[in-house]
Design a protein around this motif. Structure first.
Motif, PDB file in Angstrom:
ATOM      1  N   ARG A   1      42.806  26.386  26.180  1.00 51.28           N
ATOM      2  CA  ARG A   1      43.536  25.483  27.061  1.00 51.28           C
ATOM      3  C   ARG A   1      43.469  25.904  28.513  1.00 51.28           C
ATOM      4  O   ARG A   1      43.802  25.133  29.394  1.00 51.28           O
ATOM      5  CB  ARG A   1      45.002  25.437  26.639  1.00 51.28           C
ATOM      6  CG  ARG A   1      45.205  24.850  25.284  1.00 51.28           C
ATOM      7  CD  ARG A   1      46.631  24.930  24.879  1.00 51.28           C
ATOM      8  NE  ARG A   1      47.436  24.085  25.760  1.00 51.28           N
ATOM      9  CZ  ARG A   1      48.745  24.006  25.682  1.00 51.28           C
ATOM     10  NH1 ARG A   1      49.389  24.706  24.805  1.00 51.28           N
ATOM     11  NH2 ARG A   1      49.412  23.227  26.500  1.00 51.28           N
ATOM     12  N   VAL A   2      43.090  27.150  28.797  1.00 54.59           N
ATOM     13  CA  VAL A   2      43.231  27.670  30.143  1.00 54.59           C
ATOM     14  C   VAL A   2      41.899  27.957  30.823  1.00 54.59           C
ATOM     15  O   VAL A   2      41.736  27.697  31.993  1.00 54.59           O
ATOM     16  CB  VAL A   2      44.107  28.952  30.120  1.00 54.59           C
ATOM     17  CG1 VAL A   2      44.224  29.556  31.493  1.00 54.59           C
ATOM     18  CG2 VAL A   2      45.482  28.634  29.565  1.00 54.59           C
ATOM     19  N   SER A   3      40.939  28.530  30.146  1.00 57.60           N
ATOM     20  CA  SER A   3      39.734  28.996  30.802  1.00 57.60           C
ATOM     21  C   SER A   3      38.495  28.686  29.976  1.00 57.60           C
ATOM     22  O   SER A   3      38.579  28.453  28.786  1.00 57.60           O
ATOM     23  CB  SER A   3      39.836  30.507  31.033  1.00 57.60           C
ATOM     24  OG  SER A   3      38.691  30.978  31.673  1.00 57.60           O
ATOM     25  N   THR A   4      37.344  28.742  30.637  1.00 57.65           N
ATOM     26  CA  THR A   4      36.086  28.515  29.957  1.00 57.65           C
ATOM     27  C   THR A   4      35.422  29.827  29.563  1.00 57.65           C
ATOM     28  O   THR A   4      34.882  29.941  28.481  1.00 57.65           O
ATOM     29  CB  THR A   4      35.133  27.711  30.871  1.00 57.65           C
ATOM     30  OG1 THR A   4      35.818  26.544  31.302  1.00 57.65           O
ATOM     31  CG2 THR A   4      33.886  27.323  30.147  1.00 57.65           C
ATOM     32  N   TYR A   5      35.474  30.834  30.418  1.00 55.37           N
ATOM     33  CA  TYR A   5      34.838  32.123  30.165  1.00 55.37           C
ATOM     34  C   TYR A   5      35.825  33.260  30.416  1.00 55.37           C
ATOM     35  O   TYR A   5      36.620  33.183  31.354  1.00 55.37           O
ATOM     36  CB  TYR A   5      33.629  32.314  31.100  1.00 55.37           C
ATOM     37  CG  TYR A   5      32.595  31.236  30.979  1.00 55.37           C
ATOM     38  CD1 TYR A   5      31.731  31.186  29.892  1.00 55.37           C
ATOM     39  CD2 TYR A   5      32.497  30.247  31.961  1.00 55.37           C
ATOM     40  CE1 TYR A   5      30.791  30.176  29.781  1.00 55.37           C
ATOM     41  CE2 TYR A   5      31.552  29.236  31.850  1.00 55.37           C
ATOM     42  CZ  TYR A   5      30.704  29.213  30.758  1.00 55.37           C
ATOM     43  OH  TYR A   5      29.776  28.214  30.647  1.00 55.37           O
ATOM     44  N   PRO A   6      35.737  34.329  29.624  1.00 57.18           N
ATOM     45  CA  PRO A   6      36.609  35.484  29.900  1.00 57.18           C
ATOM     46  C   PRO A   6      36.367  35.994  31.321  1.00 57.18           C
ATOM     47  O   PRO A   6      35.237  36.084  31.780  1.00 57.18           O
ATOM     48  CB  PRO A   6      36.179  36.516  28.867  1.00 57.18           C
ATOM     49  CG  PRO A   6      35.527  35.727  27.777  1.00 57.18           C
ATOM     50  CD  PRO A   6      34.902  34.530  28.453  1.00 57.18           C
ATOM     51  N   GLY A   7      37.442  36.273  32.031  1.00 53.82           N
ATOM     52  CA  GLY A   7      37.350  36.791  33.391  1.00 53.82           C
ATOM     53  C   GLY A   7      37.268  35.731  34.460  1.00 53.82           C
ATOM     54  O   GLY A   7      37.472  36.014  35.635  1.00 53.82           O
TER      55      GLY A   7
END
Length: 127
Positions: A16-22
């Motif tokens: 729900r928040v991001s596409t890629y870690p970092g």
């Protein structure tokens, strides 16, 4: 079982928040986890502030999230006096925001729900 549940929760929140870690991404403050992080930061601000009034968020200028061994939420907000005096448990409709200049605040909240409550990593406010 606990780790499986934690991994599932992290995966769902991550989706729900991001596409890629970092990756730092703009986020919606209406997402329950994001709203909770902002409310946590505002609560800490009010607990540490020496004013007799409670401050509230008047405007969210920017909100971002980042997956970093949990979630780092960053907020830039305008805070104004709510009209409620500390301590209070009553809702206040009175608005005393004309009494003082609003603060512009930068908050960073690091959330690792599987380890306990969030941590306020940055709390910088100026008039």
């Amino acid at each position: 079982m606990i780790w499986t549940t934690a991994a599932l929760l992290v995966s769902l929140a991550f989706a729900r928040v991001s596409t890629y870690p970092g990756e730092i991404t703009d986020t919606d403050v209406d997402i329950p986890e994001v709203k909770a992080a902002l409310n946590f930061a505002v609560g800490k601000f009010n607990n540490q502030n020496n004013d007799v009034y409670i401050y509230k968020v008047e405007k969210v200028i920017k909100a971002t999230s980042q997956v970093v061994s949990g979630f780092m939420y960053r907020f830039e907000v305008e805070m104004a006096i709510s009209g409620c005096k500390i301590p209070t448990s009553k809702l206040c409709d009175k608005n005393n925001s004309d009494n003082k200049k609003p603060y512009t605040c930068e908050f960073e909240v690091w959330s690792q729900p599987w380890l306990g409550p969030p941590k306020l990593m940055k709390n910088v406010c100026k008039h």
